[in-house]
Design an enzyme around this catalytic site. Sequence first.
Site, PDB file in Angstrom:
ATOM      1  N   ASN A  10     -26.647  22.607 -28.935  1.00  0.00           N
ATOM      2  CA  ASN A  10     -25.315  22.327 -28.394  1.00  0.00           C
ATOM      3  C   ASN A  10     -24.663  23.690 -28.206  1.00  0.00           C
ATOM      4  OD1 ASN A  10     -22.686  21.680 -27.862  1.00  0.00           O
ATOM      5  ND2 ASN A  10     -22.268  20.697 -29.843  1.00  0.00           N
ATOM      6  N   LYS A  12     -21.873  24.368 -26.933  1.00  0.00           N
ATOM      7  CA  LYS A  12     -20.403  24.329 -27.049  1.00  0.00           C
ATOM      8  C   LYS A  12     -19.780  25.111 -25.887  1.00  0.00           C
ATOM      9  CE  LYS A  12     -20.939  23.397 -31.906  1.00  0.00           C
ATOM     10  NZ  LYS A  12     -20.402  23.448 -33.271  1.00  0.00           N
ATOM     11  N   HIS A  95     -18.754  14.283 -30.270  1.00  0.00           N
ATOM     12  CA  HIS A  95     -18.882  15.402 -31.218  1.00  0.00           C
ATOM     13  C   HIS A  95     -17.578  15.532 -32.011  1.00  0.00           C
ATOM     14  CE1 HIS A  95     -19.281  19.468 -32.773  1.00  0.00           C
ATOM     15  NE2 HIS A  95     -20.574  19.317 -32.609  1.00  0.00           N
ATOM     16  N   GLU A  97     -15.866  17.982 -32.720  1.00  0.00           N
ATOM     17  CA  GLU A  97     -14.875  18.862 -32.082  1.00  0.00           C
ATOM     18  C   GLU A  97     -14.122  18.117 -30.983  1.00  0.00           C
ATOM     19  OE1 GLU A  97     -17.670  22.002 -31.235  1.00  0.00           O
ATOM     20  OE2 GLU A  97     -17.813  22.408 -33.377  1.00  0.00           O
ATOM     21  N   GLY A 173     -20.718  25.087 -38.314  1.00  0.00           N
ATOM     22  CA  GLY A 173     -20.254  26.447 -38.065  1.00  0.00           C
ATOM     23  C   GLY A 173     -19.797  27.183 -39.317  1.00  0.00           C
ATOM     24  N   SER A 213     -25.007  23.853 -39.269  1.00  0.00           N
ATOM     25  CA  SER A 213     -25.587  25.100 -39.783  1.00  0.00           C
ATOM     26  C   SER A 213     -27.104  25.059 -39.936  1.00  0.00           C
ATOM     27  CB  SER A 213     -24.916  25.504 -41.110  1.00  0.00           C
ATOM     28  OG  SER A 213     -23.536  25.712 -40.913  1.00  0.00           O
TER      29      SER A 213
END
Length: 249
Positions: A10, A12, A95, A97, A173, A213
Site C-alpha cells: 500500500n 499510500k 483502510h 487512514e 507506521g 509494520s
Amino acid sequence: MARKKIIAGNWKMNMTPSQAVELVNTLKPLVVNDEVDVVFCVPAIDIIPAMEAARGTNIQIGAENMYFEEKGAFTGEIAPGMLTEVGVKYVIIGHSERREYFAETDETVNRKVLKAFEHGITPIICCGESLTQREQGITIDWIRQQIKIAFLNVTAEQAASAVIAYEPIWAIGTGKVATTEQAQEVCKAIRDCIAEIYDEATAAAIRIQYGGSVSASSAPELFAQPDIDGGLVGGASLKPDFGAIVNYK
Ligand code: 13P
C-alpha cells in the site's frame, strides 16, 4: 486446497508518476515468486504508468480506494468503471487512514465492497482496532462488528474471493508490529466470523492478511501462521525490502 498467499503493498500518498515507474522497475526483479499473488496498490494517478512498467511481470497493480457510485457529481472520487477499464483487479477498501481522515464508516465500506464485487474487482477489506480498544479488551468484538457490516449482502461466492486485511491501528507506521500470537488470534477470529456468517468452505477460501509494520524480518513468522495468508505492507513496500517480504520463505 491451500490458499495462495497474497502480499500487497500500500503505497499510500507516496510516489509521483515518474517515481512510480522507477519503483516498479527497481522492484520487479525482486518480487518474482509464483507461489504468491503480488499486488502494488498505488495512488490513482500512478495506476496507468505503474501498469505499463509492470507489464509482463507477476505484479498486479491495484487501487487504494474507490467510490460506491457509478459516475456523476462526486468531485475527486474514482469510479469503479475507471479502474476496470485500465485492468485494475484489486482495491483497498476501508483502510484505517480513510476511516480516520476521510470519515469512512462501516456502512460506506459495505457499499464500496458491494460495488467492487459488482464490477469484478477484488476488495482488500481493512479492519483493525485502536490501542484503546485493545487495552479495553474489546478487540475481537470490534473486529467482528466491522466484518459483519462490511459483508452485509455479500454472497458466499463473493466472500470466498475477498481479501481481508487485519491491521491493528497501533501497529501502522509505528514500527510496533503485533506479536505473531496477537496477529494469528485475530486472523483466526475473523475466519471464524466468516464461517458463522457463511460456512466453513467460505471461511477456508477467504484470504486474510496481516498489516502493520511488516518488515523483511517479521514477515516469515507472521506468514507461517495458519490463518495469515500474507500481508498488506505500507512503508516497506516502497523499498527493496519488499522483495524480501515477497520471498519470505
Ligand atoms: P506500515 O507497513 O507502514 O505500518 O503500514 C501498514 C499499512 O497501513 C498498510 O495498509
